[in-house]
Design an enzyme around this catalytic site. Structure first.
Site, short mmCIF file in Angstrom:
data_model
loop_
_atom_site.label_atom_id
_atom_site.label_comp_id
_atom_site.label_asym_id
_atom_site.label_seq_id
_atom_site.Cartn_x
_atom_site.Cartn_y
_atom_site.Cartn_z
N ILE A 1 0.65 -1.29 -0.01
CA ILE A 1 0.04 0.24 0.06
C ILE A 1 0.85 1.00 0.10
O ILE A 1 0.69 2.30 -0.62
CB ILE A 1 -0.99 -0.17 1.13
N THR B 1 -4.85 5.59 7.02
CA THR B 1 -5.76 4.75 6.48
C THR B 1 -4.78 3.72 7.10
O THR B 1 -5.73 2.07 6.33
CB THR B 1 -5.57 4.69 5.05
N SER B 2 -4.53 2.91 8.16
CA SER B 2 -4.02 1.91 8.13
C SER B 2 -4.61 1.04 9.55
O SER B 2 -5.39 0.36 9.58
CB SER B 2 -2.25 2.09 8.82
N ARG B 3 -4.28 1.81 10.80
CA ARG B 3 -5.16 1.18 12.14
C ARG B 3 -5.35 2.75 13.10
O ARG B 3 -4.13 3.55 13.32
CB ARG B 3 -3.77 -0.19 12.86
N GLU C 1 -12.70 2.20 17.56
CA GLU C 1 -13.86 1.90 16.31
C GLU C 1 -14.77 1.17 16.13
O GLU C 1 -15.70 0.88 15.63
CB GLU C 1 -12.99 2.65 14.72
N HIS D 1 -13.54 3.84 8.45
CA HIS D 1 -12.96 2.67 7.46
C HIS D 1 -13.10 1.42 6.15
O HIS D 1 -13.90 0.80 5.62
CB HIS D 1 -12.74 1.15 8.63
N GLN D 2 -13.28 2.60 5.16
CA GLN D 2 -14.06 2.32 3.50
C GLN D 2 -12.63 2.50 2.65
O GLN D 2 -12.84 2.26 1.43
CB GLN D 2 -14.84 3.54 3.33
N ALA D 3 -11.27 3.07 3.09
CA ALA D 3 -10.36 2.66 2.35
C ALA D 3 -10.15 1.01 1.43
O ALA D 3 -9.50 1.48 0.33
CB ALA D 3 -8.89 2.91 2.81
N PHE D 4 -10.19 0.58 1.60
CA PHE D 4 -10.43 -1.02 1.47
C PHE D 4 -11.90 -0.67 0.20
O PHE D 4 -11.88 -2.26 -0.45
CB PHE D 4 -10.26 -1.83 2.00
#
Length: 335
Positions: free
Chosen positions: A159, A236-238, A267, A299-302
Site C-alpha cells: 500500500i 488509513t492503516s490502524r 472504531e 474504514h472505507q479505504a479498502f
C-alpha cells in the site's frame, strides 16, 4: 463427511454478495452473522464448523479461541491484512490455523489516502455543499499545491509503495521510512531516511504500516513535536498508530494543519454501523469531527469492487487449501 462450513462474523450485505458469488467455484456451506465475534456470541458457533471468517473489529481473545477449539473449529480466516485482534499464541497452542489476506488491491487504500488528502486540501466536500445552496463564493476554500511538497511515508509495503508512486506523479518529493527499503522505489526517486528525519521533513505524512506492540501511538506528543507546524497527517492503516488525545491538542495549537483518518482506535463501537438516529457517547470522536480541518471516514479505504473480489477469492482459496491439508502461500498463513 468432510467439514466444509464457514461461519462469517461482522457480515454485511456486500460480504454476502461477493463471497456467495466466488463460492460458486468452491462449494462451501456459508453462514453469515451480522454480529461481531466476541465472548458474547462465541458459544453460538455450531459444532462441525470448519472455519470462522472474521474482520478487523472481531475480538479473538484467548477465551474466544479456546471455545472455538472446543467446538472443533480448525481455521480462523481473516478477510483483512491486519491480525492485531487475534491472540495468535492461543491459536497456535490449540492447533487452530490462522490465515489472512495480506494484499487486496493495495491501490484501493492508497487512492483513498490521496482522496482524503485532496479533499482536506482543496475542500471539495465544503464546496459541494456550498454550491448545492447556490453559494459560489471562494472565501474559506483556499488550498495549496501538492506539487513540490515533501510527502513522508511511514511503511512502504504494497500500500505504501502504491501511495509513493501516486505522490511522485503529483511532482512531490517523497521521503520514506521502513525497516526494509524498496529498491524499486529508490530507483523511482523515493528517498529513504530515519523515522525522525522523515517526520522533520514532511509537509504531509501518510501512515502505511501495520499496528504492532512496538509502534502503538507512533504519532504522539513526542513525535508530533518533531514535525513542521501545520503538517498534514493521513492515516488509513490502524487507529492505534495515533494517540488521539495528543492529536486533538496538536490540532488545537495548529501543530497539525489537517488530519484525515479512515481508522480510529475505538472504531469497533462505531464503524460499519448506522448510528444516525443515536446519541454517540464517544466524546473523543465527536471532538475530532468538530474540527473544520479534520476528515473522518468509516474504514472505507479498502471498499472497492476489485478489493472485495480479491478478498473473497483469496479467503476461500486459503480455507480450501487448509481443508485439504495443503499449505497456502506463506504470505497468507500466520500459524
Amino acid at each position: 463427511m468432510e467439514a466444509n462450513k464457514i461461519l462469517f462474523f461482522s457480515a454485511k450485505p456486500y460480504d454476502k454478495a461477493f463471497f456467495t458469488q466466488h463460492n460458486a467455484a468452491y462449494g462451501f456451506e456459508l453462514d453469515f452473522l451480522e454480529t461481531h465475534l466476541g465472548p458474547h456470541i462465541v458459544n453460538a458457533v455450531d459444532e462441525g464448523t470448519f472455519a470462522v471468517c472474521v474482520f478487523v473489529n472481531d475480538k479473538l481473545t484467548a477465551e474466544v479461541i479456546e471455545v472455538l477449539a472446543d467446538k472443533g473449529v480448525k481455521v480462523i480466516a481473516l478477510r483483512c491484512a491486519g491480525f492485531n485482534n487475534v491472540h495468535l499464541e492461543t491459536a497456535k497452542r490449540l492447533g487452530i490455523r490462522v490465515c489472512r489476506v495480506p494484499a487486496y488491491s493495495p491501490e484501493a487504500v492508497a487512492e483513498h489516502a490521496v482522496a482524503m488528502l485532496l479533499t482536506l486540501n482543496r475542500k471539495t466536500h465544503k464546496a459541494y455543499n456550498r454550491v448545492r445552496e447556490q453559494n459560489f463564493a471562494l472565501t474559506g476554500l483556499l488550498g495549496f499545491n501538492l506539487h513540490g511538497k515533501t510527502v513522508g511515508v511511514i511503511g512502504t509495503g504494497k500500500i505504501g509503495r502504491a501511495f509513493c508512486k501516486i505522490m511522485l506523479g503529483f511532482g512531490c518529493k517523497v521521503v520514506a521510512y521502513d525497516l526494509f527499503e524498496d529498491s524499486e522505489l529508490s530507483n523511482l526517486g523515493v528517498q529513504y531516511s530515519t523515522f525522525e528525519e522523515v517526520l522533520k521533513q514532511a509537509d504531509i505524512l501518510s501512515l502505511h504500516c501495520p499496528l504492532t506492540p512496538d509502534n502503538k501511538y507512533l504519532i504522539c506528543q513526542e513525535t508530533l513535536n518533531l514535525m513542521k507546524p501545520g503538517v498534514t497527517i493521513i492515516n488509513t492503516s490502524r487507529g492505534g498508530l495515533i494517540h488521539t488525545s495528543n492529536t486533538i491538542e496538536a490540532l488545537k495549537t495548529g501543530q497539525i494543519g489537517y488530519l484525515g483518518i479512515d481508522v480510529y482506535e475505538q472504531e469497533d463501537k462505531l464503524f460499519f454501523k448506522d448510528l444516525s438516529g443515536m446519541i454517540i457517547e464517544d466524546d473523543t470522536i465527536q471532538r475530532l469531527m468538530s474540527f473544520p480541518n479534520v476528515l473522518v471516514t468509516g474504514h472505507q479505504a479498502f471498499f472497492t469492487e476489485e478489493a472485495l473480489s480479491q478478498i473473497a477469492e483469496t479467503t476461500l482459496h486459503n480455507v480450501q487449501q487448509l481443508n485439504k491439508g495443503e499449505e497456502p502461500d506463506p504470505a497468507v498463513i500466520l500459524i
